[in-house]
Design a protein around this motif. Structure first.
Motif, PDB file in Angstrom:
ATOM      1  N   TYR A  68       0.838  -1.206   0.000  1.00  0.00           N
ATOM      2  CA  TYR A  68       0.000   0.000   0.000  1.00  0.00           C
ATOM      3  C   TYR A  68       0.874   1.258   0.000  1.00  0.00           C
ATOM      4  N   MET A  69       1.964   1.209   0.771  1.00  0.00           N
ATOM      5  CA  MET A  69       2.829   2.390   0.865  1.00  0.00           C
ATOM      6  C   MET A  69       3.397   2.764  -0.509  1.00  0.00           C
ATOM      7  N   VAL A  70       3.866   1.752  -1.253  1.00  0.00           N
ATOM      8  CA  VAL A  70       4.434   2.018  -2.575  1.00  0.00           C
ATOM      9  C   VAL A  70       3.347   2.510  -3.524  1.00  0.00           C
ATOM     10  N   LEU A  71       2.180   1.895  -3.456  1.00  0.00           N
ATOM     11  CA  LEU A  71       1.073   2.315  -4.319  1.00  0.00           C
ATOM     12  C   LEU A  71       0.698   3.768  -4.035  1.00  0.00           C
ATOM     13  N   ARG A  72       0.736   4.155  -2.770  1.00  0.00           N
ATOM     14  CA  ARG A  72       0.372   5.513  -2.369  1.00  0.00           C
ATOM     15  C   ARG A  72       1.540   6.483  -2.501  1.00  0.00           C
ATOM     16  N   ARG A  73       2.671   5.997  -2.938  1.00  0.00           N
ATOM     17  CA  ARG A  73       3.882   6.824  -3.049  1.00  0.00           C
ATOM     18  C   ARG A  73       4.234   7.486  -1.737  1.00  0.00           C
ATOM     19  N   GLN A  74       4.123   6.735  -0.669  1.00  0.00           N
ATOM     20  CA  GLN A  74       4.426   7.298   0.635  1.00  0.00           C
ATOM     21  C   GLN A  74       5.730   6.733   1.191  1.00  0.00           C
ATOM     22  N   SER A  75       6.655   6.390   0.302  1.00  0.00           N
ATOM     23  CA  SER A  75       7.922   5.841   0.768  1.00  0.00           C
ATOM     24  C   SER A  75       8.660   6.820   1.665  1.00  0.00           C
ATOM     25  N   PHE A  76       8.542   8.106   1.339  1.00  0.00           N
ATOM     26  CA  PHE A  76       9.223   9.115   2.145  1.00  0.00           C
ATOM     27  C   PHE A  76       8.632   9.129   3.559  1.00  0.00           C
ATOM     28  N   GLY A 132      -0.008  12.865   9.270  1.00  0.00           N
ATOM     29  CA  GLY A 132      -1.395  12.723   8.843  1.00  0.00           C
ATOM     30  C   GLY A 132      -2.174  14.014   9.011  1.00  0.00           C
ATOM     31  N   ARG A 133      -1.922  14.740  10.090  1.00  0.00           N
ATOM     32  CA  ARG A 133      -2.672  15.965  10.344  1.00  0.00           C
ATOM     33  C   ARG A 133      -2.278  17.087   9.389  1.00  0.00           C
ATOM     34  N   THR A 134      -0.985  17.148   9.062  1.00  0.00           N
ATOM     35  CA  THR A 134      -0.561  18.250   8.202  1.00  0.00           C
ATOM     36  C   THR A 134      -0.799  17.935   6.736  1.00  0.00           C
ATOM     37  N   PRO A 146     -11.629   0.017   0.808  1.00  0.00           N
ATOM     38  CA  PRO A 146     -11.742   1.487   0.829  1.00  0.00           C
ATOM     39  C   PRO A 146     -10.371   2.174   0.796  1.00  0.00           C
ATOM     40  N   LEU A 147      -9.380   1.541   1.439  1.00  0.00           N
ATOM     41  CA  LEU A 147      -8.029   2.126   1.422  1.00  0.00           C
ATOM     42  C   LEU A 147      -7.454   2.117   0.008  1.00  0.00           C
ATOM     43  N   LEU A 148      -7.698   1.021  -0.709  1.00  0.00           N
ATOM     44  CA  LEU A 148      -7.232   0.951  -2.096  1.00  0.00           C
ATOM     45  C   LEU A 148      -7.922   2.030  -2.938  1.00  0.00           C
ATOM     46  N   PHE A 149      -9.222   2.160  -2.753  1.00  0.00           N
ATOM     47  CA  PHE A 149     -10.016   3.159  -3.473  1.00  0.00           C
ATOM     48  C   PHE A 149      -9.464   4.558  -3.172  1.00  0.00           C
ATOM     49  N   ALA A 150      -9.299   4.856  -1.885  1.00  0.00           N
ATOM     50  CA  ALA A 150      -8.826   6.180  -1.481  1.00  0.00           C
ATOM     51  C   ALA A 150      -7.395   6.424  -1.945  1.00  0.00           C
ATOM     52  N   SER A 151      -6.619   5.351  -2.120  1.00  0.00           N
ATOM     53  CA  SER A 151      -5.226   5.503  -2.518  1.00  0.00           C
ATOM     54  C   SER A 151      -5.094   5.839  -3.995  1.00  0.00           C
ATOM     55  N   VAL A 152      -5.868   5.156  -4.841  1.00  0.00           N
ATOM     56  CA  VAL A 152      -5.687   5.376  -6.277  1.00  0.00           C
ATOM     57  C   VAL A 152      -6.649   6.408  -6.841  1.00  0.00           C
ATOM     58  N   ASP A 153      -7.770   6.639  -6.182  1.00  0.00           N
ATOM     59  CA  ASP A 153      -8.807   7.477  -6.780  1.00  0.00           C
ATOM     60  C   ASP A 153      -9.517   8.292  -5.703  1.00  0.00           C
ATOM     61  N   PRO A 154      -8.769   9.163  -4.989  1.00  0.00           N
ATOM     62  CA  PRO A 154      -9.340   9.813  -3.802  1.00  0.00           C
ATOM     63  C   PRO A 154     -10.575  10.674  -4.078  1.00  0.00           C
ATOM     64  N   GLU A 155     -10.607  11.337  -5.230  1.00  0.00           N
ATOM     65  CA  GLU A 155     -11.733  12.234  -5.485  1.00  0.00           C
ATOM     66  C   GLU A 155     -13.058  11.483  -5.581  1.00  0.00           C
ATOM     67  N   VAL A 156     -13.031  10.394  -6.358  1.00  0.00           N
ATOM     68  CA  VAL A 156     -14.263   9.626  -6.514  1.00  0.00           C
ATOM     69  C   VAL A 156     -14.600   8.901  -5.213  1.00  0.00           C
ATOM     70  N   VAL A 159     -11.885   9.470   3.288  1.00  0.00           N
ATOM     71  CA  VAL A 159     -10.517   9.464   2.765  1.00  0.00           C
ATOM     72  C   VAL A 159      -9.507   9.983   3.791  1.00  0.00           C
ATOM     73  N   ALA A 160      -9.831  11.103   4.446  1.00  0.00           N
ATOM     74  CA  ALA A 160      -8.875  11.694   5.392  1.00  0.00           C
ATOM     75  C   ALA A 160      -8.619  10.756   6.573  1.00  0.00           C
ATOM     76  N   LEU A 161      -9.682  10.129   7.057  1.00  0.00           N
ATOM     77  CA  LEU A 161      -9.549   9.188   8.169  1.00  0.00           C
ATOM     78  C   LEU A 161      -8.698   7.986   7.762  1.00  0.00           C
ATOM     79  N   LEU A 162      -8.889   7.525   6.523  1.00  0.00           N
ATOM     80  CA  LEU A 162      -8.105   6.391   6.040  1.00  0.00           C
ATOM     81  C   LEU A 162      -6.631   6.775   5.902  1.00  0.00           C
ATOM     82  N   ASP A 163      -6.377   8.024   5.474  1.00  0.00           N
ATOM     83  CA  ASP A 163      -4.992   8.485   5.362  1.00  0.00           C
ATOM     84  C   ASP A 163      -4.280   8.371   6.703  1.00  0.00           C
TER      85      ASP A 163
END
Ligand SMILES: Nc1ncnc2c1ncn2[C@@H]1O[C@H](COP(=O)(O)OP(=O)(O)OP(=O)(O)O)[C@@H](O)[C@H]1O
Ligand SMILES: [Mg+2]
Lengths: 289, 289
Positions: free
Chosen positions: A44-52, A91-93, A169-179, A187-191
Motif C-alpha cells: 500500500y505504501m508504494v502504491l500511495r507513493r508514501q515511501s518518504f 497525517g494531520r498536516t 476502501p483504502l485501495l479506493f482512497a489511494s488510487v482514486d481519492p476524489e471519486v 478518505v482523510a480518516l483512512l490516510d
C-alpha cells in the motif's frame, strides 16, 4: 559468526544444521513475521507513493530509542510512541485532494528533521545509549528472544487485521481519492489510519531488523511485485513471496558467511528489484523493437 | 444479463423517469471569501440530459461538487432524490474533471471500475456463502458489461497509467456507470476525446440516460457535440445561472444579459452554434493578481 559454520552442497543438511540452534529458529520466525507484515503494508505504501513517509517513520526509532533511555522507559515504548506521534503529525498536516501525497512531502521533511534533532538532544543528555547504535541501525536479528517473537506476532496480527478491515476502501482512497470521497469513503480518516498502521509496523519490526532493514523490506519487495503485476491481489501475494524469499535467503546466507544479516537481506532485496526492473525493460524492448 | 431475482436488486436503482432527481433552490456558494455563484434554481428530472456550460472559473465544477455534497452551500438548499446529498452518495455516479493517472500508477482499468462498485465496502472480499458467491459473479459480469458498454474492453486489463487520456476517460466513464446510478455527474468527460469519440460518448450517455432513466448533468465547453442529445442546458456566468432548452438559452440577447457584455450567437448551416464576443474568462469578482 565466530564459530565459522561451513556450507556444504547438501542443502538439506545445511538447513538442518541451521535449525538446530534455537536462536536461528527465533530469527527465522521473527524474519518471517516481519517479512509478511512489511510486504503487505509496504504494498500500500508504494502504491500511495508514501515511501518518504515510511522512511521518516523508520527514522523516528532514533528519537524513540534515545528518548526512552532518557525517560527510563522500555525501548519498545519509545519506538511505538515516536512512530505513532510522527504518523499523527504527518497525517494531520497532510492535504487531502488530488496531489496530496506530493504536497505532503514538505510536512514529512519537517517531521523527520524535528525527530532527528530531538534524537540528538536526547542522546547528548544521556550518552549511555550510544553503545547500541549498531543494533539500532542494523538490528539484533540473531539475538531475538521467544517473547519478542510472540510480541511481534501479536502486533503483526493486529496490523494485518486492520489492513484487511479497511483493505478495499483504502485501495479506493489511494488510487482514486476524489471519486472515493464523493462516494462517501472517509478518505482523510483512512490516510491517518494507514499512517498509524505503517508506524505500528515500522516500530514493531525495526526493533529487530534495525532502522535500515525495515525500510528495505518495506520498499523493495512490493515495488518489484508492482512492476510485475498491476492486479491488486496478485501483487500483494507476490510481494509477500518476495519478502519471505529475501528474508530467508538473507538469514541463511548470513549464517554461513562473515557478513551480517542486514547486509545480506538488503543485498538480496536490492538484487531482486534491479533484476525485475531489467527484466521488464528487456521485455518491453522485445515487444517494441 | 440474466441474474437470479432478488440478488439483482442491490445493483438496480429504484425510481421512475420523470421524478425530480436534483433540485437546487436559491443556492449560493462562497469559497475563500468570494461568492462563486448565488441564487441558482435548478431542477433536473430522471431521464433528463442537461449540459452545464460556461467560461473557465464560472463555477461549473463547484456546482457539481455542491450536488455531491462536497462543497457546502452558503445559502439555499440542494436535494438529491429528495434527500440531503450526503445521504444519497451511492446513487450518484461521478467523473471528476481532468483526472488522469500517470504512467507509474500500477493498477488495472478493470480494478478501478470494480472499485466503483465495491470500493466502499469494508472487510475482506471473501465469498464463503453461496449467496455471496452469486453476488460476486453478478458483480463481475456487471463490471465486464459496463466496460464493453463504454467500449473499453480492449485495454481494460492493462495498467491504467499506460493508457492514453481518451482510453482512461472511457474506463472512468464505465466506473461512473457501474452502479447504475440514478444521477450521473460528468465533469468534462469529452475533454480528452477526439471528435468521433466525443460523438460516441455523447450518444452513449444519452442512451444510458433514456434507457435507465438517469438524470445526467454533463459539464462541457462546447455544446455542439451534444446538440442532438440534450434536453436542456444550464449556462453559468458572472455568478448567475440560466437554464432552459438550447435554443432559448444560447441566444445573443440571453447570453449578453448573463455576461453583461454584447454576445452574438451564430448558427452554421449544419446547425452548429458559435458563440462570439464572449469576454475571455469573465470574473464577476475580479482576481487577486
Ligand atoms: N477550494 C477553493 N478555494 C477558493 N476558491 C476556489 C476553490 N475552488 C474553486 N475556487 C474558485 O471558484 C471559482 C469556480 O471554480 P470552478 O472550478 O467551479 O470553475 P469551472 O467553471 O469548473 O472552471 P473550468 O472550466 O476551468 O473547469 C474559481 O474562481 C475558483 O478560483
Ligand atoms: Mg471545472
Amino acid at each position: 559468526m565466530s564459530v565459522g559454520p561451513t556450507f556444504s552442497l547438501d542443502l538439506v543438511s545445511d538447513v538442518r544444521e541451521l535449525l538446530a540452534f534455537p536462536f536461528m529458529v527465533n530469527a527465522l520466525q521473527a524474519a518471517s513475521i516481519v517479512a509478511v507484515l512489511a510486504a503487505v503494508v509496504g504494498w500500500y505504501m508504494v502504491l500511495r507513493r508514501q515511501s518518504f513517509a515510511g522512511h521518516t517513520l523508520s527514522v523516528m526509532a532514533f528519537p524513540g530509542a534515545t528518548g526512552a533511555a532518557l525517560a527510563g522507559l522500555p525501548t519498545a515504548v519509545g519506538y511505538y510512541l515516536a512512530c505513532g506521534l510522527a504518523a499523527l503529525a504527518i497525517g494531520r498536516t497532510g492535504h487531502s485532494g488530488r496531489r496530496r501525497f506530493a504536497t505532503e512531502s514538505a510536512a514529512i521533511g519537517t517531521v523527520q528533521a524535528t525527530g532527528l534533532a530531538l534524537g540528538f538532544l536526547f542522546l547528548s543528555l544521556n550518552r549511555s545509549v550510544l553503545g547500541g547504535m549498531e543494533t539500532f541501525l542494523f538490528g539484533t536479528f540473531l539475538g531475538v528472544s521467544h517473547d519478542q517473537v510472540l510480541t511481534l506476532l501479536v502486533v503483526a496480527v493486529l496490523a494485518l487485521g486492520a489492513v484487511a478491515a479497511i483493505g478495499r476502501p483504502l485501495l479506493f482512497a489511494s488510487v482514486d481519492p476524489e471519486v472515493a470521497l464523493a462516494r462517501g469513503v472517509p478518505v482523510a480518516l483512512l490516510d491517518v489510519s494507514f499512517l498509524l498502521i505503517l508506524g505500528l509496523a515500522v516500530a514493531a519490526t525495526s526493533q529487530i531488523t534495525g532502522v535500515l532493514l525495515v525500510f528495505t523490506l518495506l520498499v523493495a519487495p512490493p515495488a518489484a511485485a508492482q512492476l510485475i503485476t498491476a492486479q491488486p491481489v496478485a501483487g500483494l501475494l507476490l510481494s509477500v513471496a518476495f519478502a519471505l524469499a529475501v528474508a530467508w535467503l538473507g538469514l541463511g546466507v548470513a549464517y554461513f558467511s562473515i557478513y551480517p544479516v542486514g547486509f545480506w537481506i538488503t543485498m538480496f532485496a536490492f538484487g531482486l528489484y534491479v533484476s525485475v526492473r531489467i527484466g521488464r525493460w528487456a521485455l518491453a524492448r522485445r515487444r517494441r523493437p | 444479463m440474466t441474474v437470479p431475482a432478488g440478488t439483482a436488486v442491490t445493483l438496480e436503482s429504484g425510481g421512475r423517469s420523470g421524478d425530480v432527481a436534483v433540485a437546487l433552490r436559491g443556492a449560493a456558494v462562497t469559497l475563500g471569501g468570494q461568492t462563486v455563484f448565488s441564487n441558482v434554481d435548478l431542477e433536473v428530472r430522471r431521464g433528463e440530459f442537461v449540459a452545464v456550460l460556461g467560461p473557465n472559473g464560472a463555477g461549473k465544477s463547484t456546482l457539481m461538487r455542491t450536488i455531491l455534497g462536497l462543497v457546502p452551500l452558503s445559502a439555499g438548499s440542494v436535494r438529491v432524490l429528495g434527500h440531503e446529498p450526503s445521504e444519497t452518495r451511492s446513487e450518484i455516479g461521478y467523473l471528476p474533471q481532468r483526472r488522469s493517472f500517470d504512467s507509474e500508477t500500477r493498477i488495472r482499468g478493470v480494478d478501478l471500475v470494480r472499485l466503483g462498485l465495491e470500493g466502499g465496502r469494508w472487510g475482506l472480499p471473501l465469498a464463503v456463502t453461496a449467496g455471496a458467491r452469486a453476488r460476486r459473479r453478478i458483480e463481475r459480469e456487471r463490471v465486464e458489461e459496463v466496460i464493453s458498454l463504454a467500449g473499453a474492453a480492449a485495454y481494460a486489463t492493462r495498467p491504467i497509467g499506460e493508457l492514453s487520456g481518451g482510453e482512461q476517460q472511457r474506463l472512468l466513464i464505465a466506473q461512473a456507470l457501474v452502479r447504475r446510478p440514478a444521477v450521473l455527474i460528468l465533469d468534462e468527460p469529452l475533454d480528452s476525446l477526439d471528435l468521433p469519440n466525443q460523438a460516441i460518448v455523447a450518444a452513449l450517455v444519452q442512451r444510458v440516460c433514456a434507457v435507465q432513466g438517469v438524470a445526467v448533468l454533463l459539464v462541457a465547453h462546447d455544446v455542439n457535440p451534444l446538440l442532438g442529445y440534450l434536453d436542456r442546458v444550464i449556462y453559468l456566468a458572472g455568478g448567475k445561472a440560466l437554464a432552459g432548452p438550447v435554443q432559448e438559452v444560447i441566444t445573443g440577447p440571453k447570453l449578453s444579459e448573463l455576461y453583461g457584455a454584447r454576445i452574438e450567437v451564430l448558427r452554421t448551416s449544419d446547425g452548429r452554434l458559435v458563440v462570439v464576443g464572449s469576454p475571455e474568462a469573465p470574473h464577476h469578482h475580479g482576481h487577486r493578481h
